[in-house]
Motif scaffolding. Structure first.
Motif, mmCIF file in Angstrom:
data_model
loop_
_atom_site.group_PDB
_atom_site.id
_atom_site.type_symbol
_atom_site.label_atom_id
_atom_site.label_comp_id
_atom_site.label_asym_id
_atom_site.label_seq_id
_atom_site.Cartn_x
_atom_site.Cartn_y
_atom_site.Cartn_z
ATOM 1 N N TYR A 161 68.291 -7.320 40.632
ATOM 2 C CA TYR A 161 68.145 -5.891 40.347
ATOM 3 C C TYR A 161 68.824 -5.564 39.030
ATOM 4 O O TYR A 161 69.541 -6.379 38.454
ATOM 5 C CB TYR A 161 68.726 -5.044 41.486
ATOM 6 N N ALA A 162 68.590 -4.356 38.549
ATOM 7 C CA ALA A 162 69.238 -3.840 37.340
ATOM 8 C C ALA A 162 69.616 -2.391 37.622
ATOM 9 O O ALA A 162 69.118 -1.789 38.575
ATOM 10 C CB ALA A 162 68.296 -3.918 36.148
ATOM 11 N N MET A 163 70.522 -1.827 36.812
ATOM 12 C CA MET A 163 70.979 -0.460 37.061
ATOM 13 C C MET A 163 71.052 0.362 35.784
ATOM 14 O O MET A 163 71.351 -0.152 34.715
ATOM 15 C CB MET A 163 72.357 -0.485 37.710
ATOM 16 N N GLU A 164 70.812 1.632 35.984
ATOM 17 C CA GLU A 164 71.024 2.650 34.961
ATOM 18 C C GLU A 164 72.092 3.589 35.520
ATOM 19 O O GLU A 164 71.975 4.055 36.650
ATOM 20 C CB GLU A 164 69.729 3.410 34.712
ATOM 21 N N VAL A 165 73.128 3.833 34.738
ATOM 22 C CA VAL A 165 74.217 4.719 35.158
ATOM 23 C C VAL A 165 74.275 5.876 34.169
ATOM 24 O O VAL A 165 74.519 5.672 32.980
ATOM 25 C CB VAL A 165 75.573 3.977 35.185
ATOM 26 N N GLU A 166 74.015 7.079 34.670
ATOM 27 C CA GLU A 166 74.048 8.272 33.833
ATOM 28 C C GLU A 166 75.170 9.172 34.327
ATOM 29 O O GLU A 166 75.359 9.336 35.529
ATOM 30 C CB GLU A 166 72.719 9.003 33.891
ATOM 31 N N SER A 167 75.924 9.753 33.393
ATOM 32 C CA SER A 167 77.067 10.586 33.734
ATOM 33 C C SER A 167 76.955 11.940 33.052
ATOM 34 O O SER A 167 76.371 12.048 31.971
ATOM 35 C CB SER A 167 78.362 9.892 33.294
ATOM 36 N N ASP A 168 77.545 12.961 33.673
ATOM 37 C CA ASP A 168 77.521 14.289 33.054
ATOM 38 C C ASP A 168 78.596 14.439 31.983
ATOM 39 O O ASP A 168 78.668 15.453 31.312
ATOM 40 C CB ASP A 168 77.654 15.383 34.115
ATOM 41 N N ARG A 169 79.442 13.439 31.823
ATOM 42 C CA ARG A 169 80.430 13.411 30.738
ATOM 43 C C ARG A 169 80.627 11.952 30.314
ATOM 44 O O ARG A 169 80.333 11.052 31.101
ATOM 45 C CB ARG A 169 81.739 14.063 31.145
ATOM 46 N N PRO A 170 81.114 11.706 29.128
ATOM 47 C CA PRO A 170 81.287 10.325 28.682
ATOM 48 C C PRO A 170 82.271 9.556 29.574
ATOM 49 O O PRO A 170 83.319 10.076 29.957
ATOM 50 C CB PRO A 170 81.848 10.469 27.263
ATOM 51 N N VAL A 171 81.886 8.330 29.920
ATOM 52 C CA VAL A 171 82.720 7.412 30.685
ATOM 53 C C VAL A 171 82.576 6.022 30.071
ATOM 54 O O VAL A 171 81.706 5.784 29.235
ATOM 55 C CB VAL A 171 82.329 7.361 32.183
ATOM 56 N N ILE A 172 83.421 5.100 30.501
ATOM 57 C CA ILE A 172 83.337 3.702 30.092
ATOM 58 C C ILE A 172 82.921 2.914 31.325
ATOM 59 O O ILE A 172 83.482 3.110 32.411
ATOM 60 C CB ILE A 172 84.686 3.186 29.544
ATOM 61 N N VAL A 173 81.917 2.030 31.175
ATOM 62 C CA VAL A 173 81.393 1.274 32.316
ATOM 63 C C VAL A 173 81.492 -0.228 32.032
ATOM 64 O O VAL A 173 81.045 -0.706 30.988
ATOM 65 C CB VAL A 173 79.931 1.657 32.617
ATOM 66 N N GLN A 174 82.065 -0.926 32.981
ATOM 67 C CA GLN A 174 82.163 -2.378 32.958
ATOM 68 C C GLN A 174 81.519 -2.895 34.241
ATOM 69 O O GLN A 174 81.477 -2.183 35.251
ATOM 70 C CB GLN A 174 83.630 -2.794 32.900
ATOM 71 N N TYR A 175 81.028 -4.114 34.210
ATOM 72 C CA TYR A 175 80.345 -4.690 35.376
ATOM 73 C C TYR A 175 81.039 -5.988 35.757
ATOM 74 O O TYR A 175 81.318 -6.816 34.893
ATOM 75 C CB TYR A 175 78.891 -4.945 35.010
ATOM 76 N N SER A 176 81.321 -6.158 37.042
ATOM 77 C CA SER A 176 82.019 -7.363 37.513
ATOM 78 C C SER A 176 81.282 -7.989 38.680
ATOM 79 O O SER A 176 80.711 -7.289 39.517
ATOM 80 C CB SER A 176 83.445 -7.017 37.957
ATOM 81 N N ARG A 177 81.337 -9.320 38.743
ATOM 82 C CA ARG A 177 80.712 -10.068 39.840
ATOM 83 C C ARG A 177 81.681 -11.141 40.334
ATOM 84 O O ARG A 177 82.199 -11.918 39.544
ATOM 85 C CB ARG A 177 79.433 -10.743 39.360
ATOM 86 N N LEU A 178 81.918 -11.153 41.633
ATOM 87 C CA LEU A 178 82.673 -12.229 42.268
ATOM 88 C C LEU A 178 81.676 -13.076 43.039
ATOM 89 O O LEU A 178 81.016 -12.575 43.958
ATOM 90 C CB LEU A 178 83.740 -11.697 43.222
ATOM 91 N N ASP A 179 81.538 -14.331 42.652
ATOM 92 C CA ASP A 179 80.629 -15.257 43.324
ATOM 93 C C ASP A 179 81.471 -16.244 44.119
ATOM 94 O O ASP A 179 82.154 -17.091 43.555
ATOM 95 C CB ASP A 179 79.770 -15.982 42.292
ATOM 96 N N SER A 180 81.420 -16.104 45.436
ATOM 97 C CA SER A 180 82.181 -17.004 46.301
ATOM 98 C C SER A 180 81.243 -17.854 47.156
ATOM 99 O O SER A 180 81.555 -18.183 48.292
ATOM 100 C CB SER A 180 83.145 -16.204 47.185
ATOM 101 N N THR A 181 80.090 -18.211 46.585
ATOM 102 C CA THR A 181 79.138 -19.031 47.328
ATOM 103 C C THR A 181 79.608 -20.475 47.450
ATOM 104 O O THR A 181 79.105 -21.212 48.293
ATOM 105 C CB THR A 181 77.747 -19.007 46.661
ATOM 106 N N GLN A 182 80.560 -20.882 46.624
ATOM 107 C CA GLN A 182 81.130 -22.230 46.684
ATOM 108 C C GLN A 182 82.638 -22.108 46.867
ATOM 109 O O GLN A 182 83.217 -21.044 46.711
ATOM 110 C CB GLN A 182 80.832 -22.984 45.395
ATOM 111 N N ALA A 183 83.275 -23.207 47.182
ATOM 112 C CA ALA A 183 84.729 -23.198 47.374
ATOM 113 C C ALA A 183 85.453 -22.782 46.091
ATOM 114 O O ALA A 183 86.516 -22.168 46.138
ATOM 115 C CB ALA A 183 85.201 -24.568 47.832
ATOM 116 N N GLU A 184 84.877 -23.118 44.925
ATOM 117 C CA GLU A 184 85.455 -22.727 43.639
ATOM 118 C C GLU A 184 84.868 -21.373 43.255
ATOM 119 O O GLU A 184 83.758 -21.288 42.750
ATOM 120 C CB GLU A 184 85.134 -23.767 42.543
ATOM 121 N N ASN A 185 85.608 -20.317 43.495
ATOM 122 C CA ASN A 185 85.123 -18.965 43.214
ATOM 123 C C ASN A 185 84.935 -18.735 41.721
ATOM 124 O O ASN A 185 85.615 -19.344 40.903
ATOM 125 C CB ASN A 185 86.096 -17.919 43.760
ATOM 126 N N SER A 186 84.034 -17.847 41.404
ATOM 127 C CA SER A 186 83.752 -17.518 40.018
ATOM 128 C C SER A 186 83.811 -16.005 39.854
ATOM 129 O O SER A 186 83.248 -15.272 40.670
ATOM 130 C CB SER A 186 82.356 -18.039 39.654
#
Length: 122
Positions: free
Chosen positions: A88-113
């Motif tokens: 999927y993909a996302m569009e984030v719209e705000s009524d005032r300026p904000v800062i947006v960062q995106y994070s992903r935790l992948d724990s599908t394996q023993a070595e997390n990413s």
């Protein structure tokens, strides 16, 4: 010179919640939003898919002078939410300026990413 702290429109083109996790940590993704202003920021999130109509106008409020880490698995509208194992993909719209960062935790394996990146401002 007055500069705006952030933007009102952001895009995140790569989303994917893994269907399975290993160990104690659950794989997840988050929209990390920083609101530097005193007033709350009212967000409208649209989630796009490859093979179905988007989930539109998911409302989220970030209090003034706060940060919020919004798990994408918690986003829903009218009973629709982002399924695991679907790109999927996302569009984030705000009524005032904000800062947006995106994070992903992948724990599908023993070595997390952990991956994080700034969203693309529109």
């Amino acid at each position: 010179m007055t500069m705006s702290k952030g933007h009102i429109l952001w895009f995140i083109p790569d989303g994917y919640i893994p269907p399975e996790s290993s160990g104690e940590l659950e794989s997840h993704e988050s929209i990390c939003v920083l609101n530097c202003y005193k007033e709350p920021a009212r967000l409208s999130v649209t989630v796009y898919f490859e093979d179905r109509d988007p989930i539109e106008n998911i409302e989220v409020t970030v209090p003034g002078r706060r940060t919020d880490h919004i798990r994408t698995s918690s986003l829903s509208r009218d009973g629709e939410s982002i399924p695991k194992g679907v790109p999927y993909a996302m569009e984030v719209e705000s009524d005032r300026p904000v800062i947006v960062q995106y994070s992903r935790l992948d724990s599908t394996q023993a070595e997390n990413s952990l991956m994080t990146t700034m969203a693309f401002p529109g």
